[in-house]
Design a protein around this motif. Sequence first.
Motif, PDB file in Angstrom:
ATOM      1  N   PHE A 104       0.690  13.245  -2.882  1.00  0.00           N
ATOM      2  CA  PHE A 104       1.485  12.121  -3.369  1.00  0.00           C
ATOM      3  C   PHE A 104       0.578  10.928  -3.660  1.00  0.00           C
ATOM      4  CE2 PHE A 104       4.468   8.710  -3.560  1.00  0.00           C
ATOM      5  CZ  PHE A 104       5.704   9.257  -3.872  1.00  0.00           C
ATOM      6  N   LYS A 105      -0.325  10.627  -2.741  1.00  0.00           N
ATOM      7  CA  LYS A 105      -1.262   9.511  -2.921  1.00  0.00           C
ATOM      8  C   LYS A 105      -2.165   9.750  -4.127  1.00  0.00           C
ATOM      9  CE  LYS A 105      -3.941   5.971  -1.692  1.00  0.00           C
ATOM     10  NZ  LYS A 105      -3.521   4.546  -1.781  1.00  0.00           N
ATOM     11  N   ALA A 106      -2.626  11.007  -4.296  1.00  0.00           N
ATOM     12  CA  ALA A 106      -3.517  11.316  -5.415  1.00  0.00           C
ATOM     13  C   ALA A 106      -2.824  11.118  -6.756  1.00  0.00           C
ATOM     14  CB  ALA A 106      -4.031  12.747  -5.293  1.00  0.00           C
ATOM     15  N   LEU A 107      -1.525  11.412  -6.827  1.00  0.00           N
ATOM     16  CA  LEU A 107      -0.786  11.322  -8.083  1.00  0.00           C
ATOM     17  C   LEU A 107      -0.307   9.917  -8.396  1.00  0.00           C
ATOM     18  CD1 LEU A 107       1.318  14.592  -7.891  1.00  0.00           C
ATOM     19  CD2 LEU A 107      -0.427  14.078  -9.572  1.00  0.00           C
ATOM     20  N   THR A 108       0.216   9.231  -7.385  1.00  0.00           N
ATOM     21  CA  THR A 108       0.865   7.942  -7.638  1.00  0.00           C
ATOM     22  C   THR A 108       0.023   6.745  -7.250  1.00  0.00           C
ATOM     23  OG1 THR A 108       1.928   7.812  -5.464  1.00  0.00           O
ATOM     24  CG2 THR A 108       3.091   9.047  -7.179  1.00  0.00           C
ATOM     25  N   GLY A 109      -1.033   6.969  -6.473  1.00  0.00           N
ATOM     26  CA  GLY A 109      -1.865   5.854  -6.028  1.00  0.00           C
ATOM     27  C   GLY A 109      -1.277   5.106  -4.854  1.00  0.00           C
ATOM     28  N   THR A 110      -0.214   5.627  -4.265  1.00  0.00           N
ATOM     29  CA  THR A 110       0.429   4.946  -3.151  1.00  0.00           C
ATOM     30  C   THR A 110       1.062   5.978  -2.224  1.00  0.00           C
ATOM     31  OG1 THR A 110       1.976   3.175  -2.576  1.00  0.00           O
ATOM     32  CG2 THR A 110       2.650   4.675  -4.322  1.00  0.00           C
ATOM     33  N   SER A 111       1.500   5.537  -1.057  1.00  0.00           N
ATOM     34  CA  SER A 111       2.143   6.445  -0.109  1.00  0.00           C
ATOM     35  C   SER A 111       3.612   6.636  -0.482  1.00  0.00           C
ATOM     36  CB  SER A 111       2.048   5.873   1.311  1.00  0.00           C
ATOM     37  OG  SER A 111       2.863   4.709   1.416  1.00  0.00           O
ATOM     38  N   PRO A 112       4.253   7.710  -0.001  1.00  0.00           N
ATOM     39  CA  PRO A 112       5.685   7.900  -0.284  1.00  0.00           C
ATOM     40  C   PRO A 112       6.531   6.717   0.190  1.00  0.00           C
ATOM     41  CG  PRO A 112       4.740   9.922   0.579  1.00  0.00           C
ATOM     42  CD  PRO A 112       3.678   8.864   0.719  1.00  0.00           C
ATOM     43  N   LEU A 113       6.217   6.172   1.371  1.00  0.00           N
ATOM     44  CA  LEU A 113       6.978   5.049   1.890  1.00  0.00           C
ATOM     45  C   LEU A 113       6.833   3.825   0.996  1.00  0.00           C
ATOM     46  CD1 LEU A 113       8.730   3.822   4.140  1.00  0.00           C
ATOM     47  CD2 LEU A 113       6.614   3.258   5.369  1.00  0.00           C
ATOM     48  N   GLN A 114       5.598   3.540   0.565  1.00  0.00           N
ATOM     49  CA  GLN A 114       5.377   2.379  -0.296  1.00  0.00           C
ATOM     50  C   GLN A 114       6.008   2.587  -1.664  1.00  0.00           C
ATOM     51  OE1 GLN A 114       3.933  -0.624   0.575  1.00  0.00           O
ATOM     52  NE2 GLN A 114       4.744  -1.238  -1.435  1.00  0.00           N
ATOM     53  N   TYR A 115       6.001   3.822  -2.143  1.00  0.00           N
ATOM     54  CA  TYR A 115       6.619   4.131  -3.425  1.00  0.00           C
ATOM     55  C   TYR A 115       8.112   3.846  -3.372  1.00  0.00           C
ATOM     56  CZ  TYR A 115       7.530   6.783  -7.736  1.00  0.00           C
ATOM     57  OH  TYR A 115       7.900   7.150  -9.013  1.00  0.00           O
ATOM     58  N   GLN A 116       8.771   4.309  -2.297  1.00  0.00           N
ATOM     59  CA  GLN A 116      10.196   4.057  -2.130  1.00  0.00           C
ATOM     60  C   GLN A 116      10.474   2.558  -2.019  1.00  0.00           C
ATOM     61  OE1 GLN A 116      12.099   4.928   1.661  1.00  0.00           O
ATOM     62  NE2 GLN A 116      13.826   5.888   0.587  1.00  0.00           N
ATOM     63  N   LYS A 117       9.600   1.864  -1.296  1.00  0.00           N
ATOM     64  CA  LYS A 117       9.768   0.423  -1.120  1.00  0.00           C
ATOM     65  C   LYS A 117       9.663  -0.298  -2.470  1.00  0.00           C
ATOM     66  CE  LYS A 117       7.708  -1.205   2.452  1.00  0.00           C
ATOM     67  NZ  LYS A 117       6.630  -1.672   3.366  1.00  0.00           N
ATOM     68  N   THR A 118       8.710   0.132  -3.301  1.00  0.00           N
ATOM     69  CA  THR A 118       8.550  -0.483  -4.619  1.00  0.00           C
ATOM     70  C   THR A 118       9.775  -0.233  -5.496  1.00  0.00           C
ATOM     71  OG1 THR A 118       6.140  -0.215  -4.505  1.00  0.00           O
ATOM     72  CG2 THR A 118       7.092  -0.579  -6.690  1.00  0.00           C
ATOM     73  N   LEU A 119      10.306   1.004  -5.447  1.00  0.00           N
ATOM     74  CA  LEU A 119      11.525   1.312  -6.191  1.00  0.00           C
ATOM     75  C   LEU A 119      12.671   0.407  -5.763  1.00  0.00           C
ATOM     76  CD1 LEU A 119      11.575   5.234  -6.197  1.00  0.00           C
ATOM     77  CD2 LEU A 119      11.162   3.747  -8.159  1.00  0.00           C
ATOM     78  N   ARG A 120      12.828   0.226  -4.453  1.00  0.00           N
ATOM     79  CA  ARG A 120      13.905  -0.610  -3.925  1.00  0.00           C
ATOM     80  C   ARG A 120      13.746  -2.067  -4.365  1.00  0.00           C
ATOM     81  NH1 ARG A 120      14.679   1.217   2.443  1.00  0.00           N
ATOM     82  NH2 ARG A 120      16.005   3.037   2.038  1.00  0.00           N
ATOM     83  N   LEU A 121      12.542  -2.584  -4.228  1.00  0.00           N
ATOM     84  CA  LEU A 121      12.319  -3.995  -4.550  1.00  0.00           C
ATOM     85  C   LEU A 121      12.456  -4.243  -6.050  1.00  0.00           C
ATOM     86  CD1 LEU A 121       9.316  -4.697  -2.149  1.00  0.00           C
ATOM     87  CD2 LEU A 121      11.667  -5.524  -1.892  1.00  0.00           C
ATOM     88  N   GLN A 122      11.988  -3.291  -6.870  1.00  0.00           N
ATOM     89  CA  GLN A 122      12.131  -3.446  -8.321  1.00  0.00           C
ATOM     90  C   GLN A 122      13.604  -3.433  -8.729  1.00  0.00           C
ATOM     91  OE1 GLN A 122       9.417  -3.790 -10.688  1.00  0.00           O
ATOM     92  NE2 GLN A 122      11.209  -4.512 -11.801  1.00  0.00           N
ATOM     93  N   GLU A 123      14.381  -2.523  -8.126  1.00  0.00           N
ATOM     94  CA  GLU A 123      15.808  -2.455  -8.417  1.00  0.00           C
ATOM     95  C   GLU A 123      16.517  -3.731  -7.958  1.00  0.00           C
ATOM     96  OE1 GLU A 123      19.584  -1.116  -9.607  1.00  0.00           O
ATOM     97  OE2 GLU A 123      17.561  -0.472 -10.166  1.00  0.00           O
TER      98      GLU A 123
END
Length: 299
Positions: free
Chosen positions: A231-250
Amino acid sequence: MNPEQKSVTSNELFQLLESFTRKEGDFESGIQGLTVHVRNAPTEPLHCIYTLSLAVVLQGGKEILQDNVVTHCTAGQAMLTTFDLPVVSHVSSASRHSPFIALILKMDYSLIMQTCAELKLSKPPKDIRFKALTSYDVDEGLLDALKRMLTLEKQSTIKAGILPLIQKEIVLRLLDSPHGMHLRHLAALGSPNGNVLKAVTWLKQNFAQGIGMNELAEKAHMSASAFRQHFKALTGTSPLQYQKTLRLQEARDQMLMNGLDATQASSAVGYESSTQFSREYSRLFGLPPQKDIQRLKNI
């Protein structure tokens, strides 16, 4: 393509887009999934999620920060995003006399998978590092396909029959370009990339739900440690941080577009503590929710 010497095809594209470039904004082209983006001045860095798409810059330039790496995309270049990515993006070169102009085409994952299967493409070599965001010089064939796609907007009688053919042509041209190896990585059935993609799709659709690392890893049919690594290799971030970014952007979109206050927005995206929401929002966007939304409205 030399950005200082526009090709015949590029000039024809400019003529087709003339009606859109008289003012800045984001415009529907009349072809589903194809939009035109115009800016008359450089923009401030903006946190956003880039989805599976092709962007072709015809004039001006932009910069994208992802996982501490800056990708430049200037006139005459095509940028392909093969994975949903949290990035910081801004137009870096634009003016009223020479505005930033770009075409963005949303790509169809199933069409990519189908085309790779039809061509019987092998999996990419393991020593080639997958990149979810790539930028290379655009070729004349790709520009010509986009030009023909735009002309279909006024050819309603043949549009339904020809559009799918051009969409497939664009996928074929991308597979035959420097972007192709990364598309093949994306399409490799049963690969860790495909499994992580399933988990990312689930997160996008259910970001307000609480879920642990082990549960996400199970959805990807991987161990927790392997899932975190890929996940980190593909997105540059952790799954938890990815979810957090999705939430904050929404939450940001809900406050800006629908007038929700910070408490309402935080609850809508799954936060139990409005204090924690404000703290994490400020860390990501640089300002508390109310001040950030006011700043965006004044831009």
